[in-house]
Write a protein that holds these residues in place. Structure first.
Motif, PDB file in Angstrom:
ATOM      1  N   ASP A 185      22.684  19.133   0.442  1.00 61.94           N
ATOM      2  CA  ASP A 185      22.725  18.416  -0.516  1.00 61.94           C
ATOM      3  C   ASP A 185      23.474  18.455  -1.728  1.00 61.94           C
ATOM      4  O   ASP A 185      23.676  19.749  -2.039  1.00 61.94           O
ATOM      5  CB  ASP A 185      21.180  17.952  -1.099  1.00 61.94           C
ATOM      6  CG  ASP A 185      20.415  17.083  -0.223  1.00 61.94           C
ATOM      7  OD1 ASP A 185      21.007  16.096   0.537  1.00 61.94           O
ATOM      8  OD2 ASP A 185      19.120  17.257  -0.260  1.00 61.94           O
ATOM      9  N   VAL A 186      23.797  17.467  -2.324  1.00 61.94           N
ATOM     10  CA  VAL A 186      24.933  17.457  -3.341  1.00 61.94           C
ATOM     11  C   VAL A 186      24.322  18.653  -4.447  1.00 61.94           C
ATOM     12  O   VAL A 186      25.076  19.569  -5.046  1.00 61.94           O
ATOM     13  CB  VAL A 186      25.605  16.340  -3.937  1.00 61.94           C
ATOM     14  CG1 VAL A 186      25.292  15.333  -3.262  1.00 61.94           C
ATOM     15  CG2 VAL A 186      25.259  16.277  -5.434  1.00 61.94           C
ATOM     16  N   THR A 187      23.337  18.344  -4.896  1.00 60.78           N
ATOM     17  CA  THR A 187      22.534  19.316  -5.927  1.00 60.78           C
ATOM     18  C   THR A 187      22.646  20.867  -5.641  1.00 60.78           C
ATOM     19  O   THR A 187      22.987  21.520  -6.316  1.00 60.78           O
ATOM     20  CB  THR A 187      21.381  18.744  -6.572  1.00 60.78           C
ATOM     21  OG1 THR A 187      20.423  18.799  -5.417  1.00 60.78           O
ATOM     22  CG2 THR A 187      21.526  17.368  -7.402  1.00 60.78           C
ATOM     23  N   GLN A 189      24.306  22.075  -3.282  1.00 58.99           N
ATOM     24  CA  GLN A 189      25.842  22.628  -3.027  1.00 58.99           C
ATOM     25  C   GLN A 189      26.474  22.971  -4.299  1.00 58.99           C
ATOM     26  O   GLN A 189      26.863  24.121  -4.282  1.00 58.99           O
ATOM     27  CB  GLN A 189      26.683  21.152  -2.607  1.00 58.99           C
ATOM     28  CG  GLN A 189      28.125  21.409  -2.788  1.00 58.99           C
ATOM     29  CD  GLN A 189      28.834  20.394  -2.179  1.00 58.99           C
ATOM     30  OE1 GLN A 189      28.956  20.331  -0.968  1.00 58.99           O
ATOM     31  NE2 GLN A 189      29.644  19.441  -2.816  1.00 58.99           N
ATOM     32  N   LYS A 190      26.096  22.133  -5.349  1.00 59.55           N
ATOM     33  CA  LYS A 190      26.403  22.711  -6.459  1.00 59.55           C
ATOM     34  C   LYS A 190      26.074  23.954  -7.032  1.00 59.55           C
ATOM     35  O   LYS A 190      26.718  24.923  -7.266  1.00 59.55           O
ATOM     36  CB  LYS A 190      26.287  21.570  -7.596  1.00 59.55           C
ATOM     37  CG  LYS A 190      26.372  22.226  -8.977  1.00 59.55           C
ATOM     38  CD  LYS A 190      27.483  21.470  -9.788  1.00 59.55           C
ATOM     39  CE  LYS A 190      27.572  21.720 -11.168  1.00 59.55           C
ATOM     40  NZ  LYS A 190      28.975  22.223 -11.494  1.00 59.55           N
ATOM     41  N   HIS A 212      36.516  21.118   4.434  1.00 60.65           N
ATOM     42  CA  HIS A 212      37.273  19.618   4.664  1.00 60.65           C
ATOM     43  C   HIS A 212      37.203  19.033   3.250  1.00 60.65           C
ATOM     44  O   HIS A 212      37.547  17.791   3.211  1.00 60.65           O
ATOM     45  CB  HIS A 212      36.543  19.399   5.926  1.00 60.65           C
ATOM     46  CG  HIS A 212      35.277  18.608   5.833  1.00 60.65           C
ATOM     47  ND1 HIS A 212      34.293  19.367   5.773  1.00 60.65           N
ATOM     48  CD2 HIS A 212      34.935  17.431   5.259  1.00 60.65           C
ATOM     49  CE1 HIS A 212      33.224  18.548   5.770  1.00 60.65           C
ATOM     50  NE2 HIS A 212      33.588  17.486   5.399  1.00 60.65           N
ATOM     51  N   MET A 214      37.806  17.933  -0.457  1.00 54.97           N
ATOM     52  CA  MET A 214      38.702  18.028  -1.311  1.00 54.97           C
ATOM     53  C   MET A 214      37.837  18.383  -2.649  1.00 54.97           C
ATOM     54  O   MET A 214      38.414  19.084  -3.880  1.00 54.97           O
ATOM     55  CB  MET A 214      39.613  16.947  -1.355  1.00 54.97           C
ATOM     56  CG  MET A 214      40.494  16.787  -0.358  1.00 54.97           C
ATOM     57  SD  MET A 214      41.347  18.440   0.091  1.00 54.97           S
ATOM     58  CE  MET A 214      42.894  18.229  -0.617  1.00 54.97           C
ATOM     59  N   GLY A 215      36.777  17.758  -2.818  1.00 51.28           N
ATOM     60  CA  GLY A 215      35.892  18.052  -4.113  1.00 51.28           C
ATOM     61  C   GLY A 215      35.720  19.379  -4.329  1.00 51.28           C
ATOM     62  O   GLY A 215      35.615  19.918  -5.300  1.00 51.28           O
ATOM     63  N   VAL A 217      37.112  21.894  -2.990  1.00 48.23           N
ATOM     64  CA  VAL A 217      38.322  22.739  -3.182  1.00 48.23           C
ATOM     65  C   VAL A 217      38.702  22.652  -4.756  1.00 48.23           C
ATOM     66  O   VAL A 217      39.112  23.605  -5.467  1.00 48.23           O
ATOM     67  CB  VAL A 217      39.575  22.186  -2.566  1.00 48.23           C
ATOM     68  CG1 VAL A 217      40.934  22.839  -3.110  1.00 48.23           C
ATOM     69  CG2 VAL A 217      39.373  22.258  -1.088  1.00 48.23           C
ATOM     70  N   ALA A 218      38.679  21.490  -5.338  1.00 46.89           N
ATOM     71  CA  ALA A 218      38.900  21.119  -6.901  1.00 46.89           C
ATOM     72  C   ALA A 218      37.981  22.031  -7.799  1.00 46.89           C
ATOM     73  O   ALA A 218      38.356  22.236  -8.791  1.00 46.89           O
ATOM     74  CB  ALA A 218      38.757  19.571  -7.097  1.00 46.89           C
ATOM     75  N   GLU A 219      36.865  21.986  -7.215  1.00 50.06           N
ATOM     76  CA  GLU A 219      35.666  23.029  -8.142  1.00 50.06           C
ATOM     77  C   GLU A 219      35.921  24.580  -8.080  1.00 50.06           C
ATOM     78  O   GLU A 219      35.116  25.218  -8.762  1.00 50.06           O
ATOM     79  CB  GLU A 219      34.291  22.308  -7.673  1.00 50.06           C
ATOM     80  CG  GLU A 219      34.288  20.714  -8.097  1.00 50.06           C
ATOM     81  CD  GLU A 219      33.151  20.538  -9.080  1.00 50.06           C
ATOM     82  OE1 GLU A 219      32.308  21.421  -9.441  1.00 50.06           O
ATOM     83  OE2 GLU A 219      33.632  19.646 -10.164  1.00 50.06           O
ATOM     84  N   THR A 220      36.551  24.876  -6.993  1.00 52.31           N
ATOM     85  CA  THR A 220      36.419  26.314  -6.841  1.00 52.31           C
ATOM     86  C   THR A 220      37.544  27.047  -6.706  1.00 52.31           C
ATOM     87  O   THR A 220      37.926  28.075  -7.121  1.00 52.31           O
ATOM     88  CB  THR A 220      35.741  26.594  -5.520  1.00 52.31           C
ATOM     89  OG1 THR A 220      36.222  25.975  -4.376  1.00 52.31           O
ATOM     90  CG2 THR A 220      34.231  26.257  -5.362  1.00 52.31           C
TER      91      THR A 220
END
Lengths: 279, 282
Positions: A185-187, A189-190, A212, A214-215, A217-220
């Motif tokens: 889940d996204v929370t 995942q964070k 896969h 891109m979000g 990628v942008a965060e890490t």
């Protein structure tokens, strides 16, 4: 300084209909303390190239490369025992399905203690102590109780934390994470991404993140390699990639993000110059 | 004006750990959901695993009867008990599932997949069923040459197109979509979302869209409902909810969603470089 260098990596699979090239002349290098993201869709060969490094491909695969060195050591010329000392100790890997990655018939504690005994050379008593420390380090609640838990008694996020604890148990210099948060889940995942980044910074290890998303990628990522159908499309630092993607496939990937919709329509890969892509 | 689908205080209880002796324990998976969706609109239900969003989807799709509350389809209260859902009602409500690999029978040809709902729910002759199925294949971006193929011959995105085609074969009023794009690659996801948008416009479909991905929800929802542990914690129009989320849980969801904004990336890269300099300095 480059930690892992791979030049012209090709992976072919023998299939009933002939040879299939999953990875076609890929170059990858990652520096110490660097976070590299390898991005691509299913079938882009992003997992296969890293499995080739780990020696985890089945017998049907033929791996060739002009160069594969880790910290100046030639991995292609290594004996099997030398390789075993490297893989699982200096290079470790975590996978997409955390629950499936653990053995369902043993407790989480047993599995991490096994890693510590075999790969870090600790005694059982030391391994027990260290396992508890590692569980605390990766933020598993009630670590004493969790050491005695079986994988099915834990959530996906907790299992991934156990996997991460096992992967950093030997203080590796390179951690390869293959879609580590795709099943979560996204929370959660964070939390897992934050954990990986904190550990990466604290331990000064390099991190290869296969994804896969891109979000993610942008965060890490520090640097990004974009793959498509076994070939490398583009390589850039993360800011340039998002700011000014050069390759049409990268542009297509970025514009397919739902936040980039134009008039209620999402551009798709076929809207971009498809003829420039390898068939 | 009547709503296509309306829920009033819908609840769902599951019995867990019913021993031979002792009281059965109940788990309330949905704790009173209220909503109403107009024709041609999309209600998105957002939440994480365990939030009850799929349980609610199964109630709306007439798969499971709710424990309490009222569900109205086209203004008519529905009560599905033990019996089969009446043909007429089943034609109005259809569902698309998350995993396109699990939701198609591997031994059934695509043509038969599409003709089956017509065979079960209408009295249409075989030749007409065949023509309709072929036309629908074309509509979702496949061709008549796919008619006699089996599911394993298709990619995930193509299978999801087939699942969507099957769902709209009966000209339904309401489509319940349970995470229809979460198993797909980004570029395929874009194609399927576009297809859903086109079909909604063309057939005047009403969607109940279950998702955990806020960027997808922002793209296609009109109304949004956020669920957490069975409770509806926040509900409102997409504009209002995305502009000013009220509930702490909604805010938490927003905070956890990765941002691809250039300025955010720039800030993160700068932070990392500063930290590196600090650690490498003696």
């Amino acid at each position: 300084m480059s930690l892992l260098t791979i030049r012209n990596l090709t992976v072919r699979f023998a299939t009933s209909t002939g040879s299939f090239t999953a990875v076609d002349g890929i170059d990858v290098h990652v520096d110490a303390r660097e976070v590299l993201a390898i991005v691509g869709e299913s079938g882009s060969g992003k997992s296969v190239s890293m499995l080739a490094v780990m020696g985890l491909l089945p017998d049907t695969a033929t791996v060739t490369a002009d160069e594969m060195t880790f910290d100046g050591r030639d991995m292609l010329a290594m004996s099997a025992s030398e390789r075993r000392r490297l893989i699982g100790r200096e290079i470790t890997m975590i996978f997409q399905e955390p629950i499936a990655s653990l053995n369902p018939s043993y407790t989480a504690g047993f599995q991490i203690e096994e890693v510590l005994r075999l790969n870090a050379g600790l005694s059982s008593r030391e391994a027990k102590k260290r396992a508890l420390e590692l569980f605390q380090a990766v933020g598993i609640p009630e670590p004493e109780r969790r050491l005695a838990s079986y994988p099915h008694q834990m959530s996906g996020g907790q299992c991934q934390r156990v996997m991460i604890a096992m992967a950093i148990a030997t203080n590796p210099r390179l951690l390869i994470a293959d879609e580590p948060t795709t099943a979560l889940d996204v929370t959660i995942q964070k939390q897992i991404l934050d954990l990986l980044m904190t550990l990466q910074e604290e331990h000064g290890m390099a991190l290869i993140l296969i994804t896969h998303d891109m979000g993610v990628v942008a965060e890490t990522a520090d640097r990004v390699v974009v793959q498509y159908k076994g070939k490398r499309m583009e390589e850039a630092d993360v800011l340039s990639l998002f700011e000014a993607p050069k390759h049409p496939y990268t542009k297509a990937l970025l514009s397919a993000l739902p936040e980039n919709a134009v008039d209620g329509k999402l551009p798709t890969v076929s809207d971009f110059l498809i003829e420039e892509l390898p068939q | 004006m009547t709503h296509v689908v309306e829920g009033q205080a819908l609840t769902q209880d599951y019995v867990i750990s019913a021993g031979m002796f002792g009281k059965p324990k109940l788990l309330r998976a949905v704790k009173g959901a209220n909503f109403a969706v107009e024709q041609g609109k999309t209600l998105a239900i957002v939440g994480e695993s365990g939030s009850g969003k799929s349980t609610l989807a199964r109630i709306i799709a007439l798969i499971d009867p709710a424990t309490g509350g009222t569900l109205k389809i086209d203004g008519q209260p529905v009560a599905i008990g033990r019996g089969r859902v009446p043909r007429e009602l089943r034609s109005k409500v259809q569902m698309v599932f998350q995993n396109p690999y699990g939701s198609l029978n591997p031994r059934q040809k695509i043509g038969d997949v599409l003709m089956e709902p017509l065979m079960l729910n209408t009295d249409m002759p075989a030749s007409e069923r065949h023509d309709r199925a072929e036309a629908m294949l074309k509509r979702v971006g496949l061709g008549p040459e796919h008619f006699n193929r089996y599911p394993h011959m298709f990619s995930g995105g193509q299978r999801q197109r087939i699942a969507i085609a099957r769902a709209i074969m009966l000209n339904p009023r309401l489509l319940v979509l349970d995470e229809p794009v979460s198993a797909l690659d980004l570029s395929v996801q874009a194609q399927v979302l576009n297809l859903l948008g086109e079909l909604q416009e063309e057939f005047g479909l009403t969607y109940v869209f279950i998702s955990h991905d806020l960027s997808v929800v922002r793209f296609l929802a009109d109304e949004v409902m956020v669920m957490n542990k069975g409770d509806v914690v926040e509900q409102g129009s997409r504009e209002a909810l995305f502009a000013d989320p009220q509930h702490p849980y909604t805010r938490q969801l927003f905070a956890a969603t990765p941002v691809t904004d250039i300025e955010a990336i720039r800030a993160r890269v700068a932070r990392r470089q500063a930290m590196r300099l600090a650690t490498s300095a003696p």
